[in-house]
Design an enzyme around this catalytic site. Structure first.
Site, short mmCIF file in Angstrom:
data_model
loop_
_atom_site.label_atom_id
_atom_site.label_comp_id
_atom_site.label_asym_id
_atom_site.label_seq_id
_atom_site.Cartn_x
_atom_site.Cartn_y
_atom_site.Cartn_z
N PHE A 1 -41.64 3.77 -19.70
CA PHE A 1 -40.62 2.72 -19.84
C PHE A 1 -39.40 3.13 -19.02
O PHE A 1 -38.80 4.17 -19.28
CB PHE A 1 -40.21 2.47 -21.28
CG PHE A 1 -39.17 1.37 -21.37
CD1 PHE A 1 -39.56 0.05 -21.41
CD2 PHE A 1 -37.82 1.67 -21.33
CE1 PHE A 1 -38.61 -0.97 -21.42
CE2 PHE A 1 -36.85 0.65 -21.35
CZ PHE A 1 -37.27 -0.67 -21.40
N LYS B 1 -27.59 5.18 -21.21
CA LYS B 1 -27.47 5.10 -22.67
C LYS B 1 -26.28 5.91 -23.22
O LYS B 1 -25.16 5.45 -23.13
CB LYS B 1 -28.80 5.47 -23.32
CG LYS B 1 -29.86 4.38 -23.03
CD LYS B 1 -30.99 4.34 -24.04
CE LYS B 1 -31.76 3.03 -23.92
NZ LYS B 1 -33.01 3.13 -23.18
N ASP C 1 -36.30 10.71 -15.61
CA ASP C 1 -35.57 9.67 -16.31
C ASP C 1 -35.19 10.22 -17.69
O ASP C 1 -36.01 10.24 -18.61
CB ASP C 1 -36.42 8.40 -16.43
CG ASP C 1 -35.67 7.27 -17.15
OD1 ASP C 1 -34.63 7.55 -17.78
OD2 ASP C 1 -36.14 6.11 -17.09
#
Ligand SMILES: *Cc1c(COP(=O)(O)O)cnc(C)c1O
Length: 403
Positions: free
Chosen positions: A134, A248, A219
Site C-alpha cells: 500500500f 503521516k 516507504d
C-alpha cells in the site's frame, strides 16, 4: 453521519461514531462518550491528539507566516530540512504534503536517477514493488497495487513496475535486470495488516540493491517515526535505505507533511521546474515538521513504543488459538487475525467501539492496533481487556465510556 453520507462521496466506510474533540490518546464524540483511539489516524497521530507542544508551535507560526510558495525562500524550511537530514542521516530532503505525493516523488527521482546516473536506456526504467503493498491512491501508485478494490475501474495504468512476493529476496533477485532502477517496499506492511518480513530480509535486500546498483526505497510513511519501536522500521535490522519516504506522523497529526530524504547524488537529479508542489515546504508545515523531528530526537517515543509493544504482546499472545489465528507485534503496532469462524474484523471493531475503543479492520478478518505513543499503561490494559471481551462476543457497556 447522514449529512456526511449524503453530501460527501462514499470513499470510506466509517464506524458509526461522530468525533468532536481529542486529547492525547482519547477522543470524545458529539454525545460526550470517550474512546481510546487505537487507529491513531493510521499512525499520523503517533504523538496523540493535539499534542500541546505541536499545537503551540503551529499556533505561533499560524499567526506569523503560513505560505510563501517555493517561488521565494522562507525562514522555516531550512530548519525543517536540516533537522530531517539529521534524523535520517541523509544529505538532502524534498518536502511534499501527502504520503502519496512523497511516494510519487520517490518514483520520479528513481526513474530520473536511473537515466541520468545509472545509464538506463531512455523510457525503459523498471521499479520493483511488493505483493500486498500500500503506497497511496494516485493513478500511478494504484498501477502496482494488487488490491482489486483500489484498482477496479481505474485503468489504464502506468507501466514500468514489476511486482514480486513480499519477504522473498530471491524473488527480488529474479526480477532484477539492467532496466531496474529501484525497489520500493514497506519495511513492515501496515495496510496489509502489520505484516512483518522474515528476519534478515531487510539486510539481504540492502545487500542485493547495493550489488545491483539499484535504489532501495523504503516507504516509512506508516512504519516510521517511532511506530515500530525505532525511529525507522528499517532500524530493526540496522539497514539504511537509499531513499526514505515519510509522511503521516511527520505532520504531528495537525497538518499534512511529507518528504523524501536521500543523499545528494540522488536528489541532485531534481532541477528547477522538474518537480514541485504549491504547498510543499510551506512555513507552517515546516514549523510543525521541525518540531516533530525535535520531539523524536529528544523524546523517548521510540522506547515507549517498545514498552507498549511488550505489554500488548503479553496481554494478547494467550489469544492465539483462542479466537485469533495470528498475532504480529512490532513496537506499538499490532496486527491480529481473527478466526474467521468467530467473527469478522468489522464485528470486532463494532464490539470494541461499544466498549470505548476505536480501531479499524483492514482486510476481512484482520484488525490493526496502533495506539498513540502517549497512551498510558492503563490505556494499554484497557485495550487488551476490550479485545478479550470483544472476542468473547459480549461487552457489558453501552456505546463508549461516559465521560
Ligand atoms: C498512508 C500511506 C501512504 C499514503 O499516504 P497519504 O497521505 O494517504 O497519501 C503511503 N504509503 C504508506 C505505507 C501509507 O501507510
Amino acid at each position: 453521519m447522514r449529512v456526511t453520507q449524503r453530501f460527501a462521496a462514499h470513499n470510506y466506510d466509517p464506524l458509526p461514531v461522530v468525533l468532536s474533540s481529542g486529547e492525547g490518546s482519547w477522543v470524545t464524540d458529539v454525545e460526550g462518550r470517550r474512546y481510546l483511539d487505537c487507529l491513531a489516524g493510521y499512525s499520523a497521530l503517533n504523538f496523540g491528539h493535539c499534542h500541546p507542544r505541536l499545537v503551540a508551535r503551529a499556533t505561533e507560526q499560524l499567526q506569523r507566516l503560513t505560505l510563501t510558495s517555493r517561488a521565494f525562500f522562507n525562514d522555516q524550511l531550512p530548519v525543517f530540512a536540516e533537522a530531517l537530514t539529521r534524523l535520517t542521516g541523509k544529505e538532502m530532503m524534498l518536502p511534499m504534503n501527502s504520503g502519496a505525493e512523497a511516494v510519487e516523488t520517490a518514483l520520479k527521482v528513481s526513474r530520473k536517477w536511473g537515466y541520468e546516473v545509472k545509464g538506463v536506456e531512455p523510457g525503459r526504467a523498471t521499479i520493483i514493488t511488493m505483493g500486498g503493498n500500500f503506497h497511496g491512491r494516485t493513478t500511478t501508485i494504484v498501477s502496482f497495487s494488487d488490491d482489486a478494490a483500489a484498482t477496479g475501474g481505474y485503468a489504464p495504468f502506468t507501466p514500468g513496475f514489476r511486482r514480486v512476493a513480499f519477504g522473498d529476496v530471491d524473488a527480488v533477485a529474479a526480477a532484477m535486470d539492467d532496466t531496474v532502477v529501484a525497489v520500493l517496499f514497506e519495511p513492515v506492511q501496515g495496510e496489509a495488516g502489520v505484516v512483518l518480513p522474515p528476519e534478515g530480509y531487510l539486510s539481504e535486500l540492502r545487500e542485493l540493491c547495493s550489488r545491483r546498483n539499484v535504489l532501495m526505497v523504503a516507504d516509512e510513511i506508516q512504519s516510521g517515526l517511532a511506530r515500530a519501536g525505532t525511529t525507522f522500521a528499517c532500524d530493526h535490522e540496522a539497514v539504511v535505505p537509499d531513499v526514505y519516504v515519510l509522511g503521516k506522523a511527520l505532520g504531528g497529526g495537525l497538518y499534512p507533511v511529507s518528504a523524501i530524504a536521500a543523499d545528494r547524488d540522488i536528489l541532485d537529479v531534481i532541477t528547477p521546474g522538474s518537480h514541485g508542489s504549491t504547498f510543499g515546504g510551506n512555513p507552517l508545515a515546516a514549523a510543525i515538521g521541525a518540531e516533530v523531528v525535535q520531539m523524536l530526537q529528544e523524546g523517548c517515543f521510540q522506547e515507549r513504543s517498545i514498552e507498549m509493544g511488550r505489554r500488548l504482546s503479553a496481554g494478547l499472545s494467550g489469544l492465539v488459538g483462542h479466537g485469533i489465528s495470528a498475532l504480529r507485534v512490532r513496537g506499538a503496532w499490532v496486527g491480529l487475525d481473527i478466526d474467521p469462524a468467530l467473527m469478522t474484523g468489522r464485528q470486532l471493531c463494532l464490539a470494541l467501539m461499544a466498549d470505548g475503543v476505536l480501531a479499524k479492520e483492514t482486510h476481512g478478518s484482520t484488525v490493526r492496533f496502533a495506539p498513540p505513543l502517549v497512551a498510558s499503561d492503563d490505556d494499554i490494559d484497557l485495550l487488551v481487556d476490550a479485545i478479550h471481551r470483544g472476542l468473547d462476543g459480549g461487552t457489558g457497556y453501552p456505546a463508549g465510556r461516559v465521560a
